[in-house]
Design a protein around this motif. Structure first.
Motif, short mmCIF file in Angstrom:
data_model
loop_
_atom_site.label_atom_id
_atom_site.label_comp_id
_atom_site.label_asym_id
_atom_site.label_seq_id
_atom_site.Cartn_x
_atom_site.Cartn_y
_atom_site.Cartn_z
N UNK A 184 -11.00 -29.10 6.48
CA UNK A 184 -10.89 -29.50 5.07
C UNK A 184 -9.51 -30.14 4.83
N UNK A 185 -9.49 -31.09 3.91
CA UNK A 185 -8.20 -31.69 3.50
C UNK A 185 -8.14 -31.66 1.96
N UNK B 86 -14.45 -32.17 17.12
CA UNK B 86 -15.35 -31.99 15.97
C UNK B 86 -14.73 -31.07 14.91
N UNK B 87 -14.15 -29.99 15.37
CA UNK B 87 -13.58 -29.02 14.43
C UNK B 87 -12.40 -29.62 13.65
N UNK B 88 -11.57 -30.39 14.34
CA UNK B 88 -10.42 -30.97 13.65
C UNK B 88 -10.87 -32.06 12.68
N UNK C 63 2.67 -41.35 9.80
CA UNK C 63 1.33 -41.59 9.23
C UNK C 63 1.37 -42.06 7.78
N UNK C 64 2.53 -42.45 7.33
CA UNK C 64 2.65 -42.92 5.95
C UNK C 64 1.65 -44.03 5.65
N UNK C 65 0.93 -43.88 4.54
CA UNK C 65 0.01 -44.92 4.09
C UNK C 65 -1.24 -45.08 4.94
N UNK C 66 -1.54 -44.11 5.81
CA UNK C 66 -2.68 -44.28 6.72
C UNK C 66 -3.86 -43.35 6.44
N UNK C 67 -3.83 -42.57 5.40
CA UNK C 67 -4.94 -41.64 5.16
C UNK C 67 -4.96 -40.54 6.22
N UNK C 68 -6.11 -39.86 6.35
CA UNK C 68 -6.15 -38.72 7.26
C UNK C 68 -6.80 -39.01 8.62
N UNK C 69 -7.51 -40.14 8.72
CA UNK C 69 -8.30 -40.41 9.93
C UNK C 69 -7.48 -40.43 11.21
N UNK C 70 -6.46 -41.31 11.25
CA UNK C 70 -5.67 -41.46 12.46
C UNK C 70 -4.90 -40.17 12.76
N UNK C 71 -4.42 -39.56 11.73
CA UNK C 71 -3.67 -38.30 11.87
C UNK C 71 -4.55 -37.23 12.54
N UNK C 72 -5.77 -37.11 12.05
CA UNK C 72 -6.67 -36.10 12.62
C UNK C 72 -7.05 -36.44 14.08
N UNK D 228 -2.89 -38.61 1.36
CA UNK D 228 -1.60 -38.96 1.97
C UNK D 228 -1.15 -37.82 2.86
N UNK D 229 -0.76 -38.11 4.10
CA UNK D 229 -0.22 -37.06 4.96
C UNK D 229 1.17 -36.68 4.42
N UNK D 230 1.21 -35.51 3.84
CA UNK D 230 2.41 -35.11 3.12
C UNK D 230 2.54 -33.60 3.23
N UNK D 231 3.76 -33.10 3.38
CA UNK D 231 3.93 -31.64 3.52
C UNK D 231 4.23 -31.02 2.16
N UNK D 232 3.24 -30.30 1.65
CA UNK D 232 3.41 -29.62 0.36
C UNK D 232 2.46 -28.41 0.36
N UNK D 233 3.01 -27.25 0.67
CA UNK D 233 2.18 -26.06 0.88
C UNK D 233 1.39 -25.68 -0.38
N UNK D 234 1.94 -26.02 -1.54
CA UNK D 234 1.26 -25.68 -2.80
C UNK D 234 0.10 -26.64 -3.07
#
Ligand code: AMP
Ligand code: TRP
Length: 329
Positions: free
Chosen positions: A225-226, A219-221, A264-273, A231-237
């Protein structure tokens, strides 16, 4: 002889996966290479108000978690700070050799003070107690999260000063070095990526505790917040929240951030989470199983009693050395 390392965690709640990734996971690996001493720093916890019953429970619980995570009491010393009086005694000697200005500059003090209605003197002098924890054991290395760097630097300054003032040309105390997580991981709150994940956060959805049931973790994951980029992408800013989740993922799976981003390219956040939730549950499940056994049995008490005996012997010798150098014994 193996070099010594020392570290401590406050029993101010149940450790989070931030504590685990930032510090505690490393404790287990280090115990083979070094003579390791791991402390439940309950005297640190009372620098901010604690519920006495909860503090007592959390102290026992944290000792059990150390062992459940894989710290082996046959290799390492595990003990509770208040069982070794030299810590409080050394803290006084150390306070008398630290400046108020130095203490006021500590960012952990400033952060915690901002959250308190009334600020205890102990919150300000807290680093003296931490310096004591480290120097009493002649620790060469201190594995801690990134957020403790400033305290380690203060410890190093203190050791130089103490040796200079009282050593008469000799090094009375060992100057320690910090061991920090490789990629400088600081796990951030799941609800506000500008703040570090903390076990004492009022918002329980902001952290995952090592003892959260699987359902709660999921539930928490899922409710972390996103952003609206999607896009699952690494950008700290620009994508700080998603980058934080990526760092947790990378650390728990021991994979590179790049390979996860690619997956996770092109998959949004659902599967990643979903996968991150599953990975987190898999990480904590065996720890929780061992933890329950320890909390129900008698071994735990024997382990911390034995740890305190060993710690007392080392710490009281160093304390005597400090007192004698300062001319008060
Ligand atoms: P504490 O919970 O403040 O007693 O911290 C225990 C250890 O965990 C210290 O070494 C901290 O640096 C580390 N730690 C605490 N919170 C985090 C976090 N959010 N990310 C990484 N390391 C952390
Ligand atoms: N100050 C540390 C924290 O808040 C906990 C701590 C206390 C510690 N004494 C220590 C860590 C000695 C390493 C060594 O996380």
């Amino acid at each position: 002889m193996k070099q010594r390392i020392f570290s401590g965690v406050q029993p101010s709640g149940t450790p989070t996966i931030g504590n685990y990734i930032g510090a505690m996971k490393g404790f287990v690996d280090l115990q083979d290479k070094y003579e390791a001493i791991y402390c439940v720093v309950n005297q640190h916890a009372i620098t901010v108000p604690q519920n006495p019953k909860e503090l007592k429970h959390n102290t026992k619980s944290l000792a059990a978690l150390y062992i459940a995570m894989g710290i082996d009491p046959d290799k390492s010393i595990i003990f509770v700070q208040s069982d070794v009086p030299a810590h409080a005694q050394a803290a006084w000697l150390i306070q008398c050799n630290l400046g108020i200005g130095e203490l006021e500059r500590m960012t952990q003090y400033k952060d915690k003070a901002a959250k308190q209605e009334s600020i205890s003197a102990g919150l300000l002098t807290y680093p003296a107690l931490m310096v004591g924890d480290i120097v009493l054991y002649d620790a060469a290395y201190v594995p801690v999260g990134d957020d403790q760097k400033q305290h380690i630097e203060l410890t190093r300054d203190f050791v130089d000063r103490f040796n200079y003032r009282f050593g008469q040309g000799k090094d009375l105390l060992v100057k320690p070095e910090g061991i920090y997580p490789k990629n400088g991981t600081r796990v951030m709150s799941l609800q506000d990526p500008t703040r570090k994940m903390s076990k004492s956060d009022d918002n329980v959805r902001s952290f995952i505790s090592l003892l959260d049931p699987p359902k709660t973790i999921i539930k928490k994951i899922k409710s972390a917040v996103t952003d609206s980029i999607g896009e699952v992408h690494y950008d700290v800013e620009k994508q700080s929240a998603v980058s934080n989740l990526l760092e947790i993922y990378a650390s728990l799976s021991q994979r590179s951030i790049d390979s996860i981003v690619e997956e996770y390219q092109g998959q949004g956040y659902g599967a990643f989470k979903n996968d991150l939730a599953e990975l987190t549950v898999e990480t904590v499940a065996p720890i929780q199983e061992r933890y329950e056994k320890l909390m129900a049995g008698n071994d735990l008490q024997d382990i911390v009693t034995d740890g305190a005996t060993k710690a007392n012997k080392i710490a009281s010798e160093t304390l005597a050395r400090m007192e004698s150098a300062m001319g008060i014994h």
